[in-house]
Design a protein around this motif. Sequence first.
Motif, PDB file in Angstrom:
ATOM      1  N   TYR A 231       0.139  -1.193   0.102  1.00  0.00           N
ATOM      2  CA  TYR A 231      -0.119   0.045  -0.323  1.00  0.00           C
ATOM      3  C   TYR A 231       0.938   1.854  -0.040  1.00  0.00           C
TER       4      TYR A 231
ATOM      5  N   SER B   8      -2.728   4.585   5.520  1.00  0.00           N
ATOM      6  CA  SER B   8      -2.290   3.321   6.047  1.00  0.00           C
ATOM      7  C   SER B   8      -3.286   2.940   7.867  1.00  0.00           C
TER       8      SER B   8
ATOM      9  N   TYR C 279      -6.658   1.876   6.196  1.00  0.00           N
ATOM     10  CA  TYR C 279      -6.362   0.541   5.502  1.00  0.00           C
ATOM     11  C   TYR C 279      -6.186  -0.706   6.404  1.00  0.00           C
TER      12      TYR C 279
ATOM     13  N   LYS D 102      -9.864  -1.269   8.093  1.00  0.00           N
ATOM     14  CA  LYS D 102     -10.257  -2.137   7.183  1.00  0.00           C
ATOM     15  C   LYS D 102     -10.128  -3.511   7.221  1.00  0.00           C
TER      16      LYS D 102
END
Length: 99
Positions: free
Chosen positions: A14, A58, A61, A64
């Motif tokens: 990512y 981040s 991210y 989630k």
Amino acid sequence: MLQDSSIRKSLDQYIKRRIQEIPTEIKQTFPNIKKIWKCDDEADFLYGYYVGKIEEGSLHYLLKATRASAGGYVDTFEIRGIIETRKKELQDTIKSAIN
């Protein structure tokens, strides 16, 4: 927090993707950075800006991906440390985008 190697690898990917998107973002978002933001060092300003943006992204991210609560497993200092391992890459990307 990031004991699971698959989560760590996913987070690294990512961060790499976000760094690759930076030149396009800079050209679209910060065309006249010195004039508008009145900063003397564009690279420093943008480095701080993007470290914050990548850290925020981040965190979102990871929340989630792990379905964790914000007070649970996510350590923002660990995220910052991971981002800082790519400091040179991030700085080089920013410098090449503004030159």
